[in-house]
Design a protein around this motif. Structure first.
Motif, PDB file in Angstrom:
ATOM      1  N   LEU A  45      40.455  39.576  41.776  1.00  0.00           N
ATOM      2  CA  LEU A  45      40.759  39.856  40.378  1.00  0.00           C
ATOM      3  C   LEU A  45      42.254  40.087  40.200  1.00  0.00           C
ATOM      4  O   LEU A  45      42.950  40.464  41.139  1.00  0.00           O
ATOM      5  CB  LEU A  45      40.009  41.107  39.906  1.00  0.00           C
ATOM      6  N   GLY A  46      42.717  39.906  38.987  1.00  0.00           N
ATOM      7  CA  GLY A  46      44.113  40.161  38.660  1.00  0.00           C
ATOM      8  C   GLY A  46      44.483  39.431  37.396  1.00  0.00           C
ATOM      9  O   GLY A  46      43.732  38.586  36.894  1.00  0.00           O
ATOM     10  N   ALA A  47      45.630  39.752  36.861  1.00  0.00           N
ATOM     11  CA  ALA A  47      46.129  39.049  35.684  1.00  0.00           C
ATOM     12  C   ALA A  47      46.446  37.608  36.049  1.00  0.00           C
ATOM     13  O   ALA A  47      46.625  37.278  37.230  1.00  0.00           O
ATOM     14  CB  ALA A  47      47.375  39.749  35.150  1.00  0.00           C
ATOM     15  N   PRO A  48      46.532  36.712  35.073  1.00  0.00           N
ATOM     16  CA  PRO A  48      47.005  35.359  35.370  1.00  0.00           C
ATOM     17  C   PRO A  48      48.369  35.413  36.058  1.00  0.00           C
ATOM     18  O   PRO A  48      49.197  36.263  35.748  1.00  0.00           O
ATOM     19  CB  PRO A  48      47.112  34.710  33.982  1.00  0.00           C
ATOM     20  N   ARG A  49      48.592  34.526  37.011  1.00  0.00           N
ATOM     21  CA  ARG A  49      49.869  34.400  37.718  1.00  0.00           C
ATOM     22  C   ARG A  49      50.213  35.643  38.534  1.00  0.00           C
ATOM     23  O   ARG A  49      51.375  35.968  38.740  1.00  0.00           O
ATOM     24  CB  ARG A  49      51.012  34.096  36.745  1.00  0.00           C
TER      25      ARG A  49
END
Length: 327
Positions: free
Chosen positions: A50-54
């Protein structure tokens, strides 16, 4: 449910003929796949990045899939989003299980047939999303959790090993995924804010052809964010997604999650991989001698731009004072 995709610049547009053919094939195979589904115990975990885009999620999926004993959703398997058992078995037969990444991607898109894929259509279909905007919390009652958990177990049995996924949408339902399959594990990647913002800005310019057009996943706060300035939108996207994922992960046991910075992974990839293997896969590994050079270089940015990004951060934290973020 079909997915509403965002309009992309010409280079990144999908082949409409291929999409029509492969959708027809998936609709046919999804019916026959039901005959292959077995009632199984949860023997192998699924790992969700998981994580933010980029934020580095693609690179992390390539690292884990190359060096650890897991299966992954490659570009071949991803074509069978309604019938992944067929995709996995075809991949095993045609490609084999040996995989070494080229550690390349184009805004999260990989090109090699054996390279990791986001599997977005799969998650849209099974989580009952028609796009990339987070649903309200009671949306979970519209998800067939029994069907999804059964399919995930059958997919790991086809691979005969754990499977690693990268999905923005799955993170919105981390608690429920864990409740359904209590071997489920999560890896949350946090990237330096300025670097992350500049990378998303570049994504907007290249994929959308316009930096003012929203790119990628939309947190539930999207309606409040969309009228803000470009930097405020992007900072808001990152911080609001972080909040939504962390709120879900709060309800997942410590042994089933890792929250780690992109920088620390790149500086110590071997330590990161050993942590994943011992904590999530319950196996030991030797030091890996052939890891790629993953040194992190902060993006060149003027003091004015950095100041704008930090001001945008302050604006977002004032607009959403209750955001849970990593300090």
């Amino acid at each position: 449910m079909s997915r509403r995709d965002q309009e992309l610049s010409e280079k990144y547009q999908k082949d409409k003929r291929f999409e029509k053919v492969i959708t027809s094939l998936n609709n046919l195979l999804s019916v026959s796949q039901n005959e292959l589904i077995e009632e199984l115990e949860e023997t192998y975990p699924t790992l969700h990045i998981l994580g933010a885009p980029r934020s580095g999620t693609t690179l992390v999926s390539q690292l884990i899939s190359t060096y650890l004993p897991v299966g992954h959703i490659n570009n071949l398997i991803a074509a069978f989003w309604k019938a992944p058992i067929y995709g996995i078995e075809l991949s095993k037969k045609l490609i084999g299980s040996k995989y070494t990444s080229n550690f390349q991607s184009d805004f999260g898109r990989t090109t090699g047939i054996d390279e990791p894929h986001e599997f977005g259509y799969f998650w849209n279909y099974h989580l009952n999303y028609d796009g990339l905007e987070q649903k309200i919390q009671n949306h979970e009652k519209n998800i067939n959790w029994k069907q999804l958990s059964s399919l995930l177990k059958n997919m790991t049995y086809s691979y005969e090993r754990p499977i690693v996924f990268k999905s923005f949408l799955a993170g919105f339902h981390a608690e429920q995924l864990y409740r359904q399959l209590n071997k489920t594990c999560f890896i949350y990647i946090k990237r330096n804010l300025v670097d992350n913002v500049l990378s998303i800005l570049k994504l907007r310019e290249k994929l959308n052809g316009d930096k003012t057009i929203w790119g990628s996943i939309k947190p539930r706060q999207y309606e409040q964010l969309k009228s803000l300035s470009v930097y405020e939108q992007i900072v808001g996207q990152i911080l609001c997604l972080e909040h939504e994922y962390l709120m879900q992960l709060e309800k997942v046991p410590e042994n089933n999650k890792i929250i780690i910075s992109y920088k620390s992974i790149c500086e110590n990839p071997d330590d990161f991989l050993q942590t994943i293997q011992t904590r999530f896969l319950n196996t030991q590994s030797e030091r890996i001698p052939t890891l790629p050079n993953l040194s992190v270089k902060s993006k060149k940015v003027s003091s004015e731009v950095k100041k704008e990004i930090l001001q945008a951060r302050n604006t977002i934290l004032k607009l959403f004072p209750d955001l849970k973020i990593i300090k």
